[in-house]
Write an enzyme that holds these catalytic residues in place. Structure first.
Site, PDB file in Angstrom:
ATOM      1  CE  LYS A 129      41.766  32.716  45.824  1.00 18.49           C
ATOM      2  NZ  LYS A 129      41.358  34.095  46.525  1.00 18.49           N
ATOM      3  CG  HIS A 156      38.092  38.733  38.731  1.00 18.25           C
ATOM      4  ND1 HIS A 156      37.891  37.400  39.257  1.00 18.25           N
ATOM      5  CD2 HIS A 156      38.999  39.568  39.294  1.00 18.25           C
ATOM      6  CE1 HIS A 156      38.668  37.480  40.113  1.00 18.25           C
ATOM      7  NE2 HIS A 156      39.086  38.805  40.413  1.00 18.25           N
ATOM      8  CG  HIS A 195      34.647  36.181  40.909  1.00 22.46           C
ATOM      9  ND1 HIS A 195      34.310  37.553  40.774  1.00 22.46           N
ATOM     10  CD2 HIS A 195      35.536  36.094  41.800  1.00 22.46           C
ATOM     11  CE1 HIS A 195      34.893  38.204  41.671  1.00 22.46           C
ATOM     12  NE2 HIS A 195      35.920  37.311  42.295  1.00 22.46           N
TER      13      HIS A 195
HETATM   14  N1  ARG Z   1      43.468  40.378  41.753  1.00 23.14           N
HETATM   15  C1  ARG Z   1      42.821  41.357  42.561  1.00 23.14           C
HETATM   16  C2  ARG Z   1      41.472  40.709  42.704  1.00 23.14           C
HETATM   17  O1  ARG Z   1      40.843  39.772  42.340  1.00 23.14           O
HETATM   18  C3  ARG Z   1      42.515  42.570  41.715  1.00 23.14           C
HETATM   19  C4  ARG Z   1      43.929  43.639  41.468  1.00 23.14           C
HETATM   20  C5  ARG Z   1      43.725  44.796  40.953  1.00 23.14           C
HETATM   21  N2  ARG Z   1      44.672  45.269  40.677  1.00 23.14           N
HETATM   22  C6  ARG Z   1      45.669  45.988  41.529  1.00 23.14           C
HETATM   23  N3  ARG Z   1      46.848  46.443  41.176  1.00 23.14           N
HETATM   24  N4  ARG Z   1      45.894  45.856  42.936  1.00 23.14           N
HETATM   25  O2  ARG Z   1      40.747  41.343  43.854  1.00 23.14           O
END
Ligand code: ARG
Length: 569
Positions: A126, A132, A129
């Site tokens: 993905k 992030h 964005h």
């Molecule tokens: N990949 C997730 C997202 O894009 C964020 C992860 C954050 N870290 C965690 N340990 N859950 O929303």
């Protein structure tokens, strides 16, 4: 450096028999410097000492013994005791420290403490964005600041490289893989497949079921599914790296969600043994009603596959064992507030030491809103971060072209200014606030922006260029810096370390951003009010040295936020 707050707290503690450390936290900085440099609010002791604040204030003032070389004067205003520090001493302390240390504000405060910061964490296949970006920038700033204060910091990129979406992608790839050139433009092409399969899933329950089963197969190690998944992951990481290169981001660990795949059975066993893992509509969940959370935490889905939450639980266990963390920070948007509430609550059932549970902390932040509104991958309305960063660089270049076409290394400067502007914008306001992404504001050299701080830094550099050489510290007479404008700067420089400590107390890098703006403004006033190149060499040396000090601290501070400084712009 002398810790003035501590000196004040020490004598008040002696007089009142109260705890010095606690008293120190009560000490404030008056808004108006006419009310002294530090103020102690006596009403905070009224209850404990059973006396009126005014009485406490005058008793303390009468009785305490404080070194006059440190605190010159004390007076009482309202229920406050106001302390006036010896300005020459503060000035000497600050400039001495600037001269002696490469890493101003560096501290041993955090020695022996481990901080895990979980940030950035984009999702494989993905786009990376703008949400992030915020996580990357906020997490990165916290990382640097904790490190500066002496903590042992572990930066983890908990990649979203697992979950039902991979089941969907695998299905889409099976159906239409040939139609897309994934090698050439992986994320875009995979996104197209993802959007297409998602739409099909909405119409066709059977396809959705197939997707779910693909993920289950992936978890069970099915070689076809694993192979495709690996390829998606490698290609995505290569793309993400372009963004990290632009931002200068680094991580100590790239253990994403998939890493916990073999660590979940243990978690499920432990949860089972507590008797709290219950069946609900075919899934296995932990009910959290008792803890005031209305939505149960799903541990295993109907088809036996695990969830985002289960992987986070396994990650907590792993991080406790591997890093023995004092704090584990999770930097994501506030959309995940419920998720972390659930996970932190369920973590209490894992039998971990209380210390670890206390250390868990969700560092949530607001949305980045574009003039066109919010974005989401599923709907296909996306701003690619790499494009956005490149646009920032290009816009910075256009501004430089207009303002200073003769500048050397224009490209390099444009990169620092453009990227710096985007980073600063992300850190400028308290993190929970939503942020509007507006190019004109972000790149305004006069506004409260990254470029303004860089510009001020460049000004300090050009002042220094006007003299043959920066004086040595022994050539500086602090008496030449006792005017209001110099003192404003000195006080800010003095407060640098304390500012960093405040950042870590509130997990709020904007405190440092605000500080840098204040310092840049204080320097501008100093510069406008005080001629720097003058006949009196003592005054000139002192002012040059102060300019040098401001440049140095602006640079250290900006770099802690992740912003690079150009020497000219
Ligand atoms: N990949 C997730 C997202 O894009 C964020 C992860 C954050 N870290 C965690 N340990 N859950 O929303």
């Amino acid at each position: 450096m002398i810790n003035f707050k501590q000196e004040i707290a020490k004598v008040i503690a002696k007089e009142t028999n109260l705890n010095e450390k606690e008293l120190e936290t009560y000490i404030e900085t008056p808004k108006d410097s006419n009310n002294g440099d530090y103020a102690f609010p006596c009403f905070r002791l009224a209850k404990e000492l059973k006396k009126a604040p005014q009485v406490i204030a005058s008793e303390i003032k009468e009785n305490i013994q404080i070194d006059e070389n440190i605190i010159e004067k004390i007076d009482i205003a309202g229920g406050y005791l106001n302390f006036y520090v010896n300005k020459s001493l503060m000035t000497k302390e600050v400039l001495g420290e600037v001269a002696n240390s490469e890493d101003y504000g560096k501290s041993s405060l955090g020695n022996g403490k481990n901080i895990v910061i979980d940030y950035s964490a984009p999702n494989i296949a993905k786009p990376f964005h703008i949400g992030h970006l915020r996580s990357t920038v906020i997490g990165g700033a916290l990382y640097n600041i904790y490190k500066h204060l002496g903590y042992n910091v572990i930066g983890v990129n908990h990649l979203g490289d697992y979950g039902t979406q991979f089941g969907k992608l695998i299905e889409g790839y099976k159906l239409w893989g040939q139609e897309y050139d994934i090698e050439k433009d992986p994320i875009n092409e995979l996104t197209k497949i993802y959007i297409r399969i998602n739409n099909l899933c909405k119409e066709d329950e059977e396809v959705l079921e197939a997707c779910r089963n693909n993920f289950k197969k992936l978890e069970d190690g099915d070689s076809y599914c694993v192979e495709i998944w690996k390829r998606f992951r490698d290609l995505s990481l290569k793309e993400f790296q372009k963004v990290y290169d632009l931002l200068g981001s680094k991580f100590d660990s790239w253990n994403g969600e998939a890493f916990y795949s073999d660590k979940m059975p243990e978690i499920i066993d432990i949860l089972e043994s507590t008797g709290k893992l219950v069946e609900s509509q075919g899934a296995r969940v932990i009910d959290l009603e008792e803890s005031g959370i209305n939505t149960p935490c799903i541990i295993e889905k109907t088809n036996g596959s695990t969830t985002y939450a289960t992987r986070d639980l396994a990650a907590i266990m792993y991080r406790a064992r591997t890093y023995d963390f004092d704090k584990a920070l999770y930097v994501t948007s506030y959309e995940q507030v419920l998720h972390f509430k659930q996970v932190f609550e369920v973590a209490k059932l894992l039998g971990l030491d209380e210390k670890y549970i206390k250390g868990l902390n969700h560092i949530s932040f607001g949305m980045v809103l574009l003039p066109t509104g919010k974005m989401s991958t599923r709907e296909g309305n996306i701003v690619k971060l790499e494009d956005l960063l490149n646009e920032a660089i290009q816009r910075a270049e256009e501004i430089i072209e207009q303002k200073n076409p003769e500048l050397e290394n224009k490209e390099e400067v444009a990169k620092k200014v453009g990227i710096g502007a985007v980073i600063f914008n992300d850190l400028a306001n308290s993190r929970v606030k939503d942020e509007i992404f507006d190019w004109n504001q972000i790149l305004n050299f006069q506004g409260e922006t990254g470029p303004y701080i860089q510009y001020t830094y460049v000004r300090t550099k050009s002042v220094l260029e006007r003299v043959e050489k920066t004086p040595e510290i022994f050539e500086v007479k602090v008496e030449a810096l006792l005017d209001e404008y110099s003192q404003k700067v000195i006080r800010l420089l003095y407060d640098f370390e304390d500012t960093l400590i405040q950042v870590t107390k509130k997990e709020e890098p904007s405190i440092l951003s605000r500080y840098l703006i204040d310092l840049a403004k204080a320097f501008s006033s100093f510069y406008n009010e005080n001629k720097i190149i003058v006949e009196d060499i003592d005054i000139q040396n002192a002012r040059i040295y102060l300019t040098y000090a401001v440049g140095k601290i602006l640079k250290i501070g900006a770099e802690l936020l992740g912003i690079e400084m150009p020497n000219k712009m």
